[in-house]
Design an enzyme around this catalytic site. Structure first.
Site, PDB file in Angstrom:
ATOM      1  N   ARG A 150      34.188 -10.978  -2.069  1.00 58.17           N
ATOM      2  CA  ARG A 150      34.317 -12.262  -3.068  1.00 58.17           C
ATOM      3  C   ARG A 150      35.893 -10.512  -3.724  1.00 58.17           C
ATOM      4  O   ARG A 150      35.654 -10.733  -4.468  1.00 58.17           O
ATOM      5  CB  ARG A 150      33.660 -12.243  -3.776  1.00 58.17           C
ATOM      6  CG  ARG A 150      32.219 -12.410  -3.211  1.00 58.17           C
ATOM      7  CD  ARG A 150      31.513 -13.233  -3.904  1.00 58.17           C
ATOM      8  NE  ARG A 150      31.551 -14.828  -5.303  1.00 58.17           N
ATOM      9  CZ  ARG A 150      30.580 -15.203  -5.449  1.00 58.17           C
ATOM     10  NH1 ARG A 150      29.968 -14.628  -6.199  1.00 58.17           N
ATOM     11  NH2 ARG A 150      31.269 -16.751  -5.870  1.00 58.17           N
ATOM     12  N   GLN A 155      39.977 -15.528  -0.715  1.00 58.52           N
ATOM     13  CA  GLN A 155      39.233 -16.195  -1.362  1.00 58.52           C
ATOM     14  C   GLN A 155      39.664 -17.369  -0.463  1.00 58.52           C
ATOM     15  O   GLN A 155      37.796 -18.122  -0.930  1.00 58.52           O
ATOM     16  CB  GLN A 155      40.358 -16.329  -2.362  1.00 58.52           C
ATOM     17  CG  GLN A 155      39.377 -15.159  -3.872  1.00 58.52           C
ATOM     18  CD  GLN A 155      40.323 -16.063  -4.940  1.00 58.52           C
ATOM     19  OE1 GLN A 155      41.561 -16.688  -5.331  1.00 58.52           O
ATOM     20  NE2 GLN A 155      40.017 -15.546  -6.049  1.00 58.52           N
ATOM     21  N   ASP A 158      35.820 -17.043   0.863  1.00 62.36           N
ATOM     22  CA  ASP A 158      34.126 -17.544  -0.250  1.00 62.36           C
ATOM     23  C   ASP A 158      33.930 -18.916  -0.246  1.00 62.36           C
ATOM     24  O   ASP A 158      34.255 -19.667  -1.128  1.00 62.36           O
ATOM     25  CB  ASP A 158      34.821 -16.829  -1.384  1.00 62.36           C
ATOM     26  CG  ASP A 158      33.885 -16.116  -2.543  1.00 62.36           C
ATOM     27  OD1 ASP A 158      32.957 -16.192  -1.844  1.00 62.36           O
ATOM     28  OD2 ASP A 158      34.698 -15.635  -3.701  1.00 62.36           O
ATOM     29  N   SER A 161      31.976 -18.758  -3.764  1.00 65.43           N
ATOM     30  CA  SER A 161      33.037 -19.471  -5.003  1.00 65.43           C
ATOM     31  C   SER A 161      33.203 -20.831  -4.805  1.00 65.43           C
ATOM     32  O   SER A 161      32.944 -21.973  -5.812  1.00 65.43           O
ATOM     33  CB  SER A 161      34.219 -18.924  -5.282  1.00 65.43           C
ATOM     34  OG  SER A 161      34.399 -17.751  -5.864  1.00 65.43           O
ATOM     35  N   TYR A 255      32.428  -9.795 -11.479  1.00 65.90           N
ATOM     36  CA  TYR A 255      31.078 -10.821 -11.536  1.00 65.90           C
ATOM     37  C   TYR A 255      30.198 -10.222 -12.587  1.00 65.90           C
ATOM     38  O   TYR A 255      30.057  -8.822 -12.719  1.00 65.90           O
ATOM     39  CB  TYR A 255      30.457 -10.869 -10.339  1.00 65.90           C
ATOM     40  CG  TYR A 255      31.293 -11.663  -8.965  1.00 65.90           C
ATOM     41  CD1 TYR A 255      31.665 -12.698  -8.965  1.00 65.90           C
ATOM     42  CD2 TYR A 255      32.185 -11.076  -8.749  1.00 65.90           C
ATOM     43  CE1 TYR A 255      32.848 -14.018  -8.591  1.00 65.90           C
ATOM     44  CE2 TYR A 255      33.103 -11.269  -7.496  1.00 65.90           C
ATOM     45  CZ  TYR A 255      33.223 -12.940  -7.764  1.00 65.90           C
ATOM     46  OH  TYR A 255      33.658 -13.315  -6.671  1.00 65.90           O
TER      47      TYR A 255
END
Length: 266
Positions: A150, A155, A158, A161, A255
């Site tokens: 991540r 991205q 990912d 997400s 996170y």
């Protein structure tokens, strides 16, 4: 490119210029059915025609199971128009060296010996560990899409997400349906209606998506997270709720990390 191996030392044949595709990729149906008694998966599909088209341009051949995308709003003709070959499930598995399915089809692992399966495994969870063990026994190589780091450069790969964002939007839509009243303030000849009040717990990808959808519907939104992300909440036009307990909930990479037992009791 098709000349590059999917995995180091995977021993799959490489394609040569002008030759037929050496590597065939298979897109399997998730097994969804409107009849819940017969449904074994969800409505999504692991590959869209647009992605298949790009892979075909790179030299791969794409085999798609009959009606694999029909419940995601994609007909077989859309795949065929991009150059995919439509066939039944057994034929897709037989012909393809690498297979794609969102939920790992554990019950048919025995048909995939020596093949690669790209799927949502969650290998660090108990269920995922069991799937890995069954794949090992069946001789199936797994590629876990949830294992993508991540980080910024990854991205677009990912899945955690992207699916969390969908979950945040959907949570508000389903809550709106259950709420059954106006979200935005109304002033009509019939009277006044106050705006709804929405409280979002957790301000990660899903939480931010939920806040955005709630605000767009006209709700007054408040939010809280174990991390101090009040600046993000305020930037969405929402109100931050403070908790009188000093603990930093930020983990690695920004996170959230698991809270202490004392915080949970508080």
């Amino acid at each position: 490119m098709a000349t590059a191996p999917l995995l180091k030392n995977d021993a799959l044949p490489q394609a040569s210029a002008g030759a037929a595709p050496a590597l065939e990729l298979g897109v399997l149906s998730e097994g969804f059915s409107p009849d819940s008694r017969n449904s074994t998966g969800d409505q999504r599909v692991s590959m869209t025609p647009e992605v298949a088209e790009q892979l075909i341009k790179d030299g791969y051949a794409i085999n798609v199971e009959n009606n694999a995308g029909v419940y995601a709003g994609i007909q077989d003709q859309a795949y065929a128009a991009k150059g995919c070959r439509i066939m039944d499930r057994a034929e897709v598995i037989r012909r393809s060296q690498a297979l794609f399915q969102i939920d790992p089809p554990v019950s048919t692992f025995y048909q995939m010996r020596g093949k690669i399966l790209v799927s949502w495994i969650g290998r660090l969870q108990d269920k995922g560990k069991d799937i890995v063990n069954q794949a090992n026994m069946a001789g199936v190589t797994l590629i876990d899409v949830t294992a993508v780091p991540r980080i910024t450069i990854a991205q677009k790969l990912d899945v955690l997400s992207s699916q969390a964002k969908v979950a945040g939007h959907r949570a508000v839509i389903e809550a709106t349906h259950a709420f059954g009243r106006f979200h935005t303030a109304e002033m009509t000849a019939a009277g006044k209606y106050p705006p709804s009040q929405t409280f979002v717990l957790g301000c990660g990808v899903a939480g931010l998506a939920a806040m955005g959808t709630s605000k767009a519907l006209g709700s007054v939104v408040r939010a809280w997270d174990v991390r101090d992300v009040s600046d993000q909440v305020h930037s969405m036009g929402c109100k931050w709720v403070s908790v009188e307990f000093k603990e930093d909930g930020a983990g690695q990479g920004g996170y959230a990390k698991e809270s202490s037992d004392a915080f949970k009791k508080f």
